[in-house]
Design a protein around this motif. Sequence first.
Motif, PDB file in Angstrom:
ATOM      1  N   LEU A 358      -2.192  -6.072  -2.059  1.00 37.12           N
ATOM      2  CA  LEU A 358      -1.474  -6.666  -3.178  1.00 37.12           C
ATOM      3  C   LEU A 358      -0.491  -7.744  -2.723  1.00 37.12           C
ATOM      4  O   LEU A 358      -0.367  -8.791  -3.364  1.00 37.12           O
ATOM      5  CB  LEU A 358      -0.745  -5.571  -3.969  1.00 37.12           C
ATOM      6  CG  LEU A 358      -0.255  -5.966  -5.367  1.00 37.12           C
ATOM      7  CD1 LEU A 358      -1.424  -6.420  -6.230  1.00 37.12           C
ATOM      8  CD2 LEU A 358       0.479  -4.813  -6.022  1.00 37.12           C
ATOM      9  N   SER A 376      -4.448  -6.021  -8.462  1.00 35.03           N
ATOM     10  CA  SER A 376      -5.219  -5.248  -7.495  1.00 35.03           C
ATOM     11  C   SER A 376      -6.599  -4.971  -8.067  1.00 35.03           C
ATOM     12  O   SER A 376      -6.746  -4.686  -9.259  1.00 35.03           O
ATOM     13  CB  SER A 376      -4.504  -3.937  -7.175  1.00 35.03           C
ATOM     14  OG  SER A 376      -5.297  -3.122  -6.333  1.00 35.03           O
ATOM     15  N   SER A 379      -6.768  -0.475  -8.216  1.00 38.06           N
ATOM     16  CA  SER A 379      -5.337  -0.148  -8.219  1.00 38.06           C
ATOM     17  C   SER A 379      -5.073   1.326  -7.949  1.00 38.06           C
ATOM     18  O   SER A 379      -3.958   1.699  -7.584  1.00 38.06           O
ATOM     19  CB  SER A 379      -4.704  -0.549  -9.556  1.00 38.06           C
ATOM     20  OG  SER A 379      -5.297   0.167 -10.626  1.00 38.06           O
TER      21      SER A 379
END
Length: 562
Positions: A358, A376, A379
Amino acid sequence: MLLYQLFHFSFSLSLDAITPQHSLRDGDVVISKGNTFVLGFFSPANSRYRYVGIWHYQVSIQTVVWVANRENPINETSGTLSISSQGNLVLYHKNYTIPLWSTNSTLTHSNNSTARLLDTRNLVLVQNEITYWQSFDYPTNTMLPFMKIGLNLTTGVDRFLTPWKSPNDPGIGNFTYKLDSTGFPQLFLYKGLAKFWRAGSWMGQRWVGIPEMRRSPIFNYSFVYNDEEISASGDIKDTSIITRMIANETEEMQRFLWNHQNQRWVTIWSAPKEECDFYGHCGPNSNCDQTQVDKLECSCLPGFEPKSPETWSLRDWSAGCARRANASICKHGEGFEKVAAVKIPDTAVANADMGLGLKQCQRKCLRNCSCMAYASAFSESNRGTGCLTWYGDLLDINTYRDAGQDLFIRVDAVVLSRYHLYLQQNGGVSKKQLVAIFVVSIAVKLSMVAFAFCLVRRIRRGRQRGPSLSSTTNPTHLEDSLNGTTDALPVFNLGTIAIATNNFSPDNRLGQGGFGLVYKGTLNGKEIAVKRLSKSSGQGIEEFKNEVTLIAKLQHRNLVRF
Protein backbone atom coordinates in the motif's frame (compact mmCIF):
# COMPACT_ATOMS: atom_id res chain seq x y z
CA MET A 1 -37.78 -19.44 -9.28
CA LEU A 2 -37.74 -22.71 -11.12
CA LEU A 3 -39.83 -24.80 -8.77
CA TYR A 4 -42.02 -27.64 -9.91
CA GLN A 5 -43.97 -29.80 -7.50
CA LEU A 6 -43.11 -33.51 -7.84
CA PHE A 7 -45.19 -35.73 -5.56
CA HIS A 8 -43.32 -38.92 -6.40
CA PHE A 9 -40.64 -40.11 -8.77
CA SER A 10 -41.80 -42.71 -11.25
CA PHE A 11 -39.34 -43.79 -13.91
CA SER A 12 -39.41 -46.71 -16.34
CA LEU A 13 -35.67 -47.36 -16.07
CA SER A 14 -32.90 -46.10 -13.82
CA LEU A 15 -29.34 -46.09 -15.21
CA ASP A 16 -26.03 -45.29 -13.60
CA ALA A 17 -24.38 -44.21 -16.88
CA ILE A 18 -24.96 -43.69 -20.61
CA THR A 19 -22.83 -45.94 -22.80
CA PRO A 20 -22.79 -46.92 -26.49
CA GLN A 21 -24.96 -49.88 -25.42
CA HIS A 22 -27.35 -48.00 -23.11
CA SER A 23 -29.11 -44.82 -24.24
CA LEU A 24 -31.36 -42.58 -22.16
CA ARG A 25 -34.93 -42.40 -23.47
CA ASP A 26 -37.68 -40.07 -22.35
CA GLY A 27 -39.00 -41.61 -19.14
CA ASP A 28 -35.63 -43.10 -18.13
CA VAL A 29 -33.22 -41.42 -15.70
CA VAL A 30 -29.59 -41.50 -14.65
CA ILE A 31 -29.15 -41.15 -10.87
CA SER A 32 -25.83 -40.18 -9.32
CA LYS A 33 -24.12 -42.78 -7.15
CA GLY A 34 -24.95 -41.02 -3.88
CA ASN A 35 -28.59 -40.34 -4.86
CA THR A 36 -28.12 -36.57 -4.96
CA PHE A 37 -28.97 -35.66 -8.56
CA VAL A 38 -31.06 -36.98 -11.45
CA LEU A 39 -30.51 -36.68 -15.22
CA GLY A 40 -33.57 -37.09 -17.40
CA PHE A 41 -36.29 -35.52 -19.53
CA PHE A 42 -38.65 -32.94 -18.02
CA SER A 43 -41.24 -30.33 -18.96
CA PRO A 44 -41.45 -26.94 -17.19
CA ALA A 45 -44.74 -25.94 -15.61
CA ASN A 46 -47.42 -25.01 -18.13
CA SER A 47 -45.28 -26.25 -21.02
CA ARG A 48 -45.62 -29.27 -23.31
CA TYR A 49 -41.99 -29.08 -24.49
CA ARG A 50 -39.44 -31.64 -23.33
CA TYR A 51 -35.91 -30.86 -22.23
CA VAL A 52 -32.93 -32.85 -20.96
CA GLY A 53 -31.97 -31.57 -17.54
CA ILE A 54 -30.51 -32.30 -14.12
CA TRP A 55 -32.43 -31.76 -10.87
CA HIS A 56 -32.09 -32.52 -7.17
CA TYR A 57 -33.05 -36.09 -6.23
CA GLN A 58 -33.66 -35.48 -2.51
CA VAL A 59 -35.74 -32.30 -2.89
CA SER A 60 -39.49 -32.76 -3.05
CA ILE A 61 -39.97 -29.66 -5.23
CA GLN A 62 -38.39 -30.53 -8.55
CA THR A 63 -35.67 -27.90 -8.98
CA VAL A 64 -33.84 -28.03 -12.30
CA VAL A 65 -30.20 -26.91 -12.05
CA TRP A 66 -28.95 -27.59 -15.61
CA VAL A 67 -30.53 -27.88 -19.07
CA ALA A 68 -28.91 -29.30 -22.22
CA ASN A 69 -31.18 -28.28 -25.09
CA ARG A 70 -32.23 -24.82 -23.84
CA GLU A 71 -32.87 -23.40 -27.31
CA ASN A 72 -34.01 -26.63 -29.00
CA PRO A 73 -36.92 -28.22 -27.12
CA ILE A 74 -38.65 -31.44 -28.18
CA ASN A 75 -42.37 -31.13 -28.75
CA GLU A 76 -43.20 -34.72 -27.72
CA THR A 77 -41.71 -37.67 -25.83
CA SER A 78 -39.58 -39.24 -28.56
CA GLY A 79 -36.20 -37.87 -27.46
CA THR A 80 -33.13 -40.07 -26.93
CA LEU A 81 -29.80 -39.15 -25.31
CA SER A 82 -27.07 -41.48 -26.50
CA ILE A 83 -23.40 -41.93 -27.40
CA SER A 84 -22.80 -41.23 -31.09
CA SER A 85 -20.51 -43.13 -33.43
CA GLN A 86 -17.92 -40.34 -32.87
CA GLY A 87 -18.06 -40.88 -29.11
CA ASN A 88 -20.02 -37.69 -28.26
CA LEU A 89 -23.13 -37.42 -26.12
CA VAL A 90 -25.96 -36.40 -28.46
CA LEU A 91 -29.69 -35.70 -28.23
CA TYR A 92 -31.90 -36.93 -31.08
CA HIS A 93 -35.54 -36.41 -31.90
CA LYS A 94 -37.59 -39.13 -33.61
CA ASN A 95 -36.99 -39.32 -37.37
CA TYR A 96 -34.19 -36.72 -37.15
CA THR A 97 -30.60 -37.45 -38.24
CA ILE A 98 -29.17 -34.13 -37.04
CA PRO A 99 -28.82 -33.94 -33.26
CA LEU A 100 -30.71 -31.23 -31.34
CA TRP A 101 -27.80 -30.96 -28.94
CA SER A 102 -24.30 -32.46 -28.64
CA THR A 103 -21.18 -32.27 -26.46
CA ASN A 104 -19.28 -31.65 -29.72
CA SER A 105 -15.91 -32.76 -28.37
CA THR A 106 -12.91 -34.16 -30.22
CA LEU A 107 -12.24 -37.67 -28.92
CA THR A 108 -9.45 -40.11 -29.70
CA HIS A 109 -11.69 -43.17 -29.80
CA SER A 110 -15.31 -43.52 -30.77
CA ASN A 111 -16.47 -46.75 -29.20
CA ASN A 112 -15.70 -46.51 -25.49
CA SER A 113 -17.16 -43.21 -24.29
CA THR A 114 -19.21 -43.09 -21.09
CA ALA A 115 -21.41 -40.28 -19.75
CA ARG A 116 -21.73 -40.35 -15.98
CA LEU A 117 -23.55 -38.09 -13.50
CA LEU A 118 -21.47 -37.29 -10.41
CA ASP A 119 -22.80 -36.41 -6.95
CA THR A 120 -21.60 -32.82 -7.46
CA ARG A 121 -24.15 -32.51 -10.33
CA ASN A 122 -21.33 -32.60 -12.88
CA LEU A 123 -22.20 -34.63 -15.98
CA VAL A 124 -18.92 -35.86 -17.47
CA LEU A 125 -18.00 -37.57 -20.74
CA VAL A 126 -14.96 -39.79 -20.23
CA GLN A 127 -12.76 -42.16 -22.20
CA ASN A 128 -10.14 -44.28 -20.49
CA GLU A 129 -10.56 -42.24 -17.29
CA ILE A 130 -9.88 -38.99 -19.16
CA THR A 131 -12.59 -36.32 -19.05
CA TYR A 132 -13.23 -34.79 -22.47
CA TRP A 133 -16.32 -32.78 -21.61
CA GLN A 134 -18.17 -31.72 -18.43
CA SER A 135 -21.39 -29.83 -17.80
CA PHE A 136 -19.62 -27.69 -15.17
CA ASP A 137 -17.94 -25.90 -18.08
CA TYR A 138 -21.34 -25.01 -19.54
CA PRO A 139 -23.58 -23.89 -16.64
CA THR A 140 -27.06 -22.57 -17.28
CA ASN A 141 -28.76 -20.45 -14.59
CA THR A 142 -27.53 -22.24 -11.43
CA MET A 143 -24.24 -22.29 -9.55
CA LEU A 144 -23.79 -25.18 -7.11
CA PRO A 145 -21.02 -25.98 -4.63
CA PHE A 146 -17.77 -27.11 -6.27
CA MET A 147 -18.64 -25.32 -9.50
CA LYS A 148 -16.52 -22.49 -10.88
CA ILE A 149 -17.34 -19.47 -12.93
CA GLY A 150 -14.62 -17.68 -14.82
CA LEU A 151 -12.07 -18.22 -17.55
CA ASN A 152 -9.87 -21.26 -18.12
CA LEU A 153 -6.86 -19.63 -19.79
CA THR A 154 -5.55 -22.97 -21.04
CA THR A 155 -8.69 -24.18 -22.84
CA GLY A 156 -10.34 -20.80 -23.42
CA VAL A 157 -13.60 -21.98 -21.81
CA ASP A 158 -15.51 -19.12 -20.15
CA ARG A 159 -18.04 -20.27 -17.53
CA PHE A 160 -20.95 -17.95 -16.72
CA LEU A 161 -24.62 -18.02 -15.71
CA THR A 162 -27.64 -16.93 -17.76
CA PRO A 163 -31.25 -16.95 -16.47
CA TRP A 164 -34.24 -18.70 -18.03
CA LYS A 165 -36.44 -16.58 -20.27
CA SER A 166 -39.36 -17.34 -17.95
CA PRO A 167 -40.46 -20.04 -15.48
CA ASN A 168 -41.99 -21.84 -18.48
CA ASP A 169 -39.06 -21.43 -20.85
CA PRO A 170 -35.47 -22.44 -19.99
CA GLY A 171 -34.14 -20.61 -23.06
CA ILE A 172 -31.29 -18.15 -22.58
CA GLY A 173 -32.48 -14.93 -20.92
CA ASN A 174 -31.20 -11.38 -21.27
CA PHE A 175 -28.84 -11.36 -18.26
CA THR A 176 -25.32 -12.71 -17.79
CA TYR A 177 -23.51 -13.28 -14.49
CA LYS A 178 -19.81 -13.61 -15.20
CA LEU A 179 -16.28 -12.98 -13.99
CA ASP A 180 -14.92 -10.16 -16.13
CA SER A 181 -11.13 -10.40 -16.48
CA THR A 182 -10.73 -6.93 -18.04
CA GLY A 183 -8.33 -4.84 -15.95
CA PHE A 184 -8.48 -6.42 -12.50
CA PRO A 185 -11.04 -9.31 -12.37
CA GLN A 186 -14.46 -8.67 -10.86
CA LEU A 187 -17.93 -10.24 -10.85
CA PHE A 188 -20.67 -8.58 -12.91
CA LEU A 189 -24.33 -9.03 -13.70
CA TYR A 190 -24.95 -7.71 -17.22
CA LYS A 191 -28.29 -6.76 -18.74
CA GLY A 192 -27.62 -7.38 -22.39
CA LEU A 193 -24.25 -5.71 -22.89
CA ALA A 194 -24.80 -3.07 -20.18
CA LYS A 195 -23.38 -3.37 -16.66
CA PHE A 196 -26.31 -3.84 -14.30
CA TRP A 197 -24.84 -4.84 -10.91
CA ARG A 198 -21.23 -5.26 -9.82
CA ALA A 199 -20.12 -7.64 -7.09
CA GLY A 200 -16.69 -6.10 -7.52
CA SER A 201 -13.22 -7.49 -7.03
CA TRP A 202 -11.91 -10.08 -4.57
CA MET A 203 -10.60 -8.60 -1.29
CA GLY A 204 -8.86 -11.73 -0.02
CA GLN A 205 -11.79 -13.37 1.78
CA ARG A 206 -14.88 -12.04 0.00
CA TRP A 207 -16.12 -9.92 -2.90
CA VAL A 208 -16.06 -6.22 -2.10
CA GLY A 209 -19.57 -5.60 -3.47
CA ILE A 210 -21.25 -8.31 -1.38
CA PRO A 211 -21.20 -6.92 2.19
CA GLU A 212 -23.23 -9.88 3.50
CA MET A 213 -20.39 -12.21 2.51
CA ARG A 214 -18.37 -12.85 5.64
CA ARG A 215 -16.63 -15.83 7.12
CA SER A 216 -19.34 -18.43 6.98
CA PRO A 217 -19.92 -21.68 8.86
CA ILE A 218 -21.50 -23.01 5.66
CA PHE A 219 -19.36 -21.86 2.72
CA ASN A 220 -15.70 -21.74 1.72
CA TYR A 221 -15.29 -18.99 -0.88
CA SER A 222 -12.22 -18.87 -3.08
CA PHE A 223 -10.73 -16.93 -5.98
CA VAL A 224 -8.02 -18.21 -8.34
CA TYR A 225 -5.95 -15.69 -10.28
CA ASN A 226 -2.94 -17.14 -12.08
CA ASP A 227 -1.57 -17.94 -15.54
CA GLU A 228 -3.91 -20.93 -15.96
CA GLU A 229 -7.27 -19.65 -14.79
CA ILE A 230 -9.25 -16.76 -13.35
CA SER A 231 -12.16 -18.24 -11.44
CA ALA A 232 -14.49 -17.94 -8.46
CA SER A 233 -16.12 -20.73 -6.49
CA GLY A 234 -18.04 -21.37 -3.29
CA ASP A 235 -17.72 -24.81 -1.74
CA ILE A 236 -19.87 -26.24 1.04
CA LYS A 237 -18.42 -27.32 4.40
CA ASP A 238 -21.26 -29.70 5.24
CA THR A 239 -22.36 -31.77 2.23
CA SER A 240 -25.70 -32.53 3.89
CA ILE A 241 -26.68 -28.88 3.30
CA ILE A 242 -28.42 -28.31 -0.03
CA THR A 243 -27.86 -24.87 -1.49
CA ARG A 244 -27.84 -23.16 -4.88
CA MET A 245 -27.29 -19.71 -6.35
CA ILE A 246 -29.23 -18.69 -9.46
CA ALA A 247 -29.34 -15.92 -12.02
CA ASN A 248 -33.06 -15.30 -11.94
CA GLU A 249 -35.28 -14.06 -14.76
CA THR A 250 -36.49 -11.43 -12.25
CA GLU A 251 -33.24 -9.44 -12.81
CA GLU A 252 -31.45 -10.51 -9.65
CA MET A 253 -29.01 -13.00 -8.21
CA GLN A 254 -30.36 -15.19 -5.40
CA ARG A 255 -28.97 -17.82 -3.03
CA PHE A 256 -31.21 -20.46 -1.46
CA LEU A 257 -30.95 -23.08 1.27
CA TRP A 258 -33.22 -26.11 1.37
CA ASN A 259 -35.20 -26.39 4.61
CA HIS A 260 -35.61 -30.14 5.18
CA GLN A 261 -38.13 -29.68 7.98
CA ASN A 262 -40.49 -27.38 6.11
CA GLN A 263 -39.68 -28.84 2.69
CA ARG A 264 -39.12 -25.50 1.01
CA TRP A 265 -36.37 -23.26 -0.36
CA VAL A 266 -35.35 -20.31 1.85
CA THR A 267 -33.81 -17.20 0.31
CA ILE A 268 -30.70 -16.15 2.27
CA TRP A 269 -29.29 -13.50 -0.10
CA SER A 270 -30.21 -11.51 -3.18
CA ALA A 271 -28.78 -8.64 -5.22
CA PRO A 272 -29.27 -6.00 -6.45
CA LYS A 273 -31.84 -4.78 -3.94
CA GLU A 274 -31.01 -1.15 -3.03
CA GLU A 275 -30.59 1.90 -5.25
CA CYS A 276 -26.86 2.00 -4.56
CA ASP A 277 -26.51 -1.57 -5.82
CA PHE A 278 -27.35 -0.62 -9.40
CA TYR A 279 -24.28 0.12 -11.47
CA GLY A 280 -23.28 3.79 -11.62
CA HIS A 281 -26.38 5.01 -9.79
CA CYS A 282 -24.73 8.31 -8.79
CA GLY A 283 -22.70 8.88 -11.96
CA PRO A 284 -18.89 9.20 -12.25
CA ASN A 285 -16.66 10.48 -9.43
CA SER A 286 -19.36 10.14 -6.81
CA ASN A 287 -20.19 7.95 -3.84
CA CYS A 288 -23.51 6.24 -3.16
CA ASP A 289 -24.20 5.96 0.57
CA GLN A 290 -27.48 4.69 2.01
CA THR A 291 -26.11 4.10 5.50
CA GLN A 292 -27.28 7.53 6.71
CA VAL A 293 -31.03 7.88 6.43
CA ASP A 294 -31.00 11.65 7.01
CA LYS A 295 -28.89 12.36 3.92
CA LEU A 296 -29.30 11.94 0.17
CA GLU A 297 -27.61 8.81 -1.11
CA CYS A 298 -25.38 10.54 -3.69
CA SER A 299 -22.44 12.83 -2.93
CA CYS A 300 -19.32 13.90 -4.78
CA LEU A 301 -15.94 12.45 -3.90
CA PRO A 302 -13.45 14.72 -2.04
CA GLY A 303 -12.20 17.44 -4.36
CA PHE A 304 -15.13 17.06 -6.76
CA GLU A 305 -18.37 18.97 -7.30
CA PRO A 306 -21.58 18.25 -9.25
CA LYS A 307 -20.96 18.46 -12.98
CA SER A 308 -24.46 19.82 -13.47
CA PRO A 309 -25.62 21.55 -10.27
CA GLU A 310 -29.09 22.11 -11.73
CA THR A 311 -29.83 18.46 -12.46
CA TRP A 312 -28.01 17.37 -9.29
CA SER A 313 -30.37 19.49 -7.19
CA LEU A 314 -33.26 17.66 -8.87
CA ARG A 315 -31.76 14.33 -7.79
CA ASP A 316 -30.72 13.42 -11.29
CA TRP A 317 -27.31 11.98 -10.54
CA SER A 318 -26.47 10.68 -14.02
CA ALA A 319 -23.99 13.46 -14.91
CA GLY A 320 -21.99 12.71 -11.77
CA CYS A 321 -19.21 14.96 -10.53
CA ALA A 322 -16.13 16.72 -11.91
CA ARG A 323 -12.91 18.02 -10.38
CA ARG A 324 -13.36 21.42 -8.69
CA ALA A 325 -12.40 24.42 -10.80
CA ASN A 326 -8.80 25.67 -10.45
CA ALA A 327 -7.76 22.59 -8.47
CA SER A 328 -4.04 21.96 -8.81
CA ILE A 329 -3.22 18.27 -8.36
CA CYS A 330 0.14 18.01 -10.10
CA LYS A 331 3.21 18.72 -7.95
CA HIS A 332 1.55 21.52 -6.01
CA GLY A 333 1.28 20.00 -2.55
CA GLU A 334 -1.46 17.52 -3.44
CA GLY A 335 -2.06 14.28 -1.53
CA PHE A 336 -4.72 11.68 -0.85
CA GLU A 337 -7.89 11.65 1.21
CA LYS A 338 -9.12 8.29 2.48
CA VAL A 339 -12.69 7.22 1.77
CA ALA A 340 -13.34 4.25 4.06
CA ALA A 341 -15.59 1.19 3.86
CA VAL A 342 -16.49 1.38 0.19
CA LYS A 343 -16.88 -0.80 -2.85
CA ILE A 344 -13.85 0.46 -4.76
CA PRO A 345 -14.42 1.81 -8.29
CA ASP A 346 -14.87 -0.34 -11.36
CA THR A 347 -11.54 -2.14 -11.75
CA ALA A 348 -12.02 -2.82 -15.46
CA VAL A 349 -10.14 0.46 -16.01
CA ALA A 350 -7.68 0.00 -13.12
CA ASN A 351 -4.00 -0.83 -13.38
CA ALA A 352 -2.94 -3.76 -11.17
CA ASP A 353 0.59 -4.30 -9.83
CA MET A 354 0.55 -7.28 -7.49
CA GLY A 355 4.16 -6.75 -6.43
CA LEU A 356 3.50 -3.51 -4.54
CA GLY A 357 2.26 -2.87 -1.01
CA LEU A 358 0.00 0.00 0.00
CA LYS A 359 2.81 2.48 0.79
CA GLN A 360 4.53 1.73 -2.51
CA CYS A 361 1.17 2.07 -4.21
CA GLN A 362 0.75 5.57 -2.75
CA ARG A 363 4.17 6.64 -4.03
CA LYS A 364 3.43 5.20 -7.48
CA CYS A 365 0.17 7.12 -7.73
CA LEU A 366 1.63 10.37 -6.39
CA ARG A 367 4.42 10.33 -9.01
CA ASN A 368 1.89 10.18 -11.87
CA CYS A 369 -0.25 13.32 -12.10
CA SER A 370 -2.88 11.36 -14.07
CA CYS A 371 -3.42 8.92 -11.20
CA MET A 372 -6.79 9.74 -9.63
CA ALA A 373 -6.94 7.12 -6.84
CA TYR A 374 -5.33 4.00 -5.44
CA ALA A 375 -6.29 1.06 -3.24
CA SER A 376 -5.00 -2.29 -2.10
CA ALA A 377 -5.83 -5.15 -4.48
CA PHE A 378 -6.33 -7.77 -1.76
CA SER A 379 -7.07 -5.59 1.28
CA GLU A 380 -7.89 -8.57 3.54
CA SER A 381 -4.67 -10.48 2.82
CA ASN A 382 -1.65 -9.79 5.04
CA ARG A 383 -2.81 -6.23 5.78
CA GLY A 384 -3.13 -5.53 2.10
CA THR A 385 -1.24 -6.85 -0.91
CA GLY A 386 -1.15 -5.67 -4.49
CA CYS A 387 -1.74 -2.19 -5.87
CA LEU A 388 -4.68 -0.84 -7.87
CA THR A 389 -4.49 2.60 -9.48
CA TRP A 390 -7.09 4.52 -11.51
CA TYR A 391 -6.35 7.12 -14.21
CA GLY A 392 -9.78 8.36 -15.27
CA ASP A 393 -13.31 8.68 -13.96
CA LEU A 394 -14.11 6.66 -10.83
CA LEU A 395 -17.30 4.65 -11.33
CA ASP A 396 -19.74 2.76 -9.11
CA ILE A 397 -18.51 3.51 -5.58
CA ASN A 398 -20.74 2.47 -2.70
CA THR A 399 -20.33 2.98 1.06
CA TYR A 400 -21.15 0.16 3.52
CA ARG A 401 -21.69 0.16 7.26
CA ASP A 402 -19.25 -2.58 8.22
CA ALA A 403 -17.75 -3.90 4.99
CA GLY A 404 -15.82 -2.65 1.95
CA GLN A 405 -12.27 -1.34 1.91
CA ASP A 406 -10.28 1.91 1.90
CA LEU A 407 -9.97 4.03 -1.24
CA PHE A 408 -7.50 6.93 -1.46
CA ILE A 409 -8.60 9.88 -3.66
CA ARG A 410 -6.12 12.40 -5.08
CA VAL A 411 -6.94 15.91 -3.81
CA ASP A 412 -5.26 19.31 -4.00
CA ALA A 413 -3.44 20.99 -1.12
CA VAL A 414 -6.49 22.96 0.02
CA VAL A 415 -8.74 19.91 0.30
CA LEU A 416 -5.92 17.96 1.88
CA SER A 417 -5.43 20.59 4.60
CA ARG A 418 -9.14 20.49 5.45
CA TYR A 419 -8.95 16.72 5.63
CA HIS A 420 -6.02 16.89 8.08
CA LEU A 421 -7.88 19.42 10.20
CA TYR A 422 -10.96 17.18 10.21
CA LEU A 423 -8.83 14.26 11.40
CA GLN A 424 -7.39 16.39 14.18
CA GLN A 425 -10.78 17.59 15.37
CA ASN A 426 -12.25 14.08 15.29
CA GLY A 427 -9.38 12.29 17.00
CA GLY A 428 -8.21 10.66 13.82
CA VAL A 429 -4.58 11.79 13.98
CA SER A 430 -2.07 9.07 14.80
CA LYS A 431 1.15 9.59 16.69
CA LYS A 432 3.07 9.77 13.44
CA GLN A 433 0.80 12.47 12.02
CA LEU A 434 1.41 16.11 12.75
CA VAL A 435 -0.94 18.51 14.45
CA ALA A 436 -2.06 21.09 11.89
CA ILE A 437 -0.59 24.20 13.54
CA PHE A 438 2.03 26.21 11.64
CA VAL A 439 4.11 29.21 12.66
CA VAL A 440 6.41 31.31 10.49
CA SER A 441 9.61 31.95 12.39
CA ILE A 442 13.15 33.16 11.61
CA ALA A 443 14.98 31.43 14.46
CA VAL A 444 14.85 28.32 16.57
CA LYS A 445 13.72 29.03 20.08
CA LEU A 446 16.50 28.68 22.63
CA SER A 447 14.65 30.40 25.42
CA MET A 448 11.90 32.92 25.67
CA VAL A 449 14.27 35.72 26.69
CA ALA A 450 16.95 34.91 24.12
CA PHE A 451 14.34 34.50 21.41
CA ALA A 452 12.76 37.87 22.23
CA PHE A 453 16.15 39.57 22.22
CA CYS A 454 17.10 38.15 18.82
CA LEU A 455 13.68 38.88 17.44
CA VAL A 456 13.87 42.59 18.36
CA ARG A 457 17.18 42.92 16.57
CA ARG A 458 15.86 41.18 13.45
CA ILE A 459 12.74 43.38 13.41
CA ARG A 460 14.86 46.54 13.59
CA ARG A 461 17.06 45.34 10.72
CA GLY A 462 13.92 44.44 8.76
CA ARG A 463 12.46 47.94 9.18
CA GLN A 464 15.64 49.40 7.72
CA ARG A 465 15.49 47.07 4.68
CA GLY A 466 11.81 47.66 3.80
CA PRO A 467 8.27 46.55 4.46
CA SER A 468 7.53 43.26 6.11
CA LEU A 469 5.90 40.21 4.55
CA SER A 470 2.14 40.36 4.12
CA SER A 471 -0.51 38.15 2.61
CA THR A 472 -2.82 38.71 -0.31
CA THR A 473 -5.45 36.62 1.40
CA ASN A 474 -8.06 38.15 3.68
CA PRO A 475 -6.55 38.16 7.20
CA THR A 476 -8.57 37.19 10.20
CA HIS A 477 -7.66 37.33 13.90
CA LEU A 478 -6.48 34.75 16.34
CA GLU A 479 -8.88 33.54 18.99
CA ASP A 480 -9.62 35.56 22.11
CA SER A 481 -7.77 32.82 24.00
CA LEU A 482 -4.55 34.55 22.94
CA ASN A 483 -5.35 37.36 25.38
CA GLY A 484 -6.50 39.83 22.72
CA THR A 485 -2.97 40.83 21.72
CA THR A 486 -3.14 39.75 18.08
CA ASP A 487 -5.24 42.42 16.42
CA ALA A 488 -2.39 43.36 14.09
CA LEU A 489 -1.37 39.87 13.09
CA PRO A 490 -2.15 38.70 9.53
CA VAL A 491 -3.49 35.15 9.33
CA PHE A 492 -3.15 32.55 6.55
CA ASN A 493 -5.16 29.40 5.95
CA LEU A 494 -3.58 25.97 5.86
CA GLY A 495 -4.03 25.61 2.09
CA THR A 496 -1.88 28.70 1.46
CA ILE A 497 0.92 27.40 3.69
CA ALA A 498 0.70 23.89 2.22
CA ILE A 499 1.12 25.27 -1.29
CA ALA A 500 3.97 27.52 -0.16
CA THR A 501 5.95 24.55 1.18
CA ASN A 502 4.95 22.05 -1.54
CA ASN A 503 2.77 20.24 1.01
CA PHE A 504 5.66 20.18 3.52
CA SER A 505 7.88 18.27 1.15
CA PRO A 506 10.93 16.57 2.71
CA ASP A 507 12.99 18.41 0.08
CA ASN A 508 11.95 21.71 1.75
CA ARG A 509 13.02 20.68 5.25
CA LEU A 510 15.51 23.06 6.90
CA GLY A 511 15.89 21.52 10.34
CA GLN A 512 14.09 20.95 13.61
CA GLY A 513 13.33 23.19 16.55
CA GLY A 514 11.65 22.85 19.89
CA PHE A 515 8.16 22.81 18.41
CA GLY A 516 8.90 20.55 15.47
CA LEU A 517 10.27 20.55 11.91
CA VAL A 518 11.09 23.74 10.05
CA TYR A 519 10.45 24.06 6.30
CA LYS A 520 11.43 26.63 3.71
CA GLY A 521 8.80 27.98 1.35
CA THR A 522 7.79 30.78 -0.99
CA LEU A 523 4.87 33.10 -0.23
CA ASN A 524 4.02 36.10 -2.40
CA GLY A 525 7.43 35.82 -4.05
CA LYS A 526 9.30 35.93 -0.73
CA GLU A 527 11.18 33.12 0.95
CA ILE A 528 9.73 32.11 4.30
CA ALA A 529 10.39 29.56 7.02
CA VAL A 530 7.52 27.50 8.42
CA LYS A 531 7.63 25.75 11.76
CA ARG A 532 5.25 22.79 12.04
CA LEU A 533 4.17 21.79 15.51
CA SER A 534 4.49 18.07 16.09
CA LYS A 535 2.00 16.24 18.31
CA SER A 536 4.91 14.41 19.92
CA SER A 537 6.66 17.69 20.73
CA GLY A 538 7.40 18.37 24.37
CA GLN A 539 5.91 21.80 23.83
CA GLY A 540 2.24 22.30 23.20
CA ILE A 541 -0.50 24.83 22.65
CA GLU A 542 0.17 26.76 25.85
CA GLU A 543 3.81 27.36 24.86
CA PHE A 544 2.57 28.25 21.41
CA LYS A 545 0.17 30.85 22.87
CA ASN A 546 2.93 32.29 25.02
CA GLU A 547 5.23 32.66 22.03
CA VAL A 548 2.52 34.28 19.89
CA THR A 549 1.68 36.68 22.74
CA LEU A 550 5.33 37.63 23.16
CA ILE A 551 5.84 38.15 19.45
CA ALA A 552 2.66 40.22 19.23
CA LYS A 553 3.86 42.50 22.01
CA LEU A 554 7.07 42.94 20.05
CA GLN A 555 4.99 44.00 17.04
CA HIS A 556 6.32 41.13 14.90
CA ARG A 557 4.11 40.59 11.84
CA ASN A 558 5.70 37.54 10.24
CA LEU A 559 3.41 35.07 11.98
CA VAL A 560 1.24 32.68 10.02
CA ARG A 561 -1.57 30.69 11.52
CA PHE A 562 -4.74 28.97 10.19
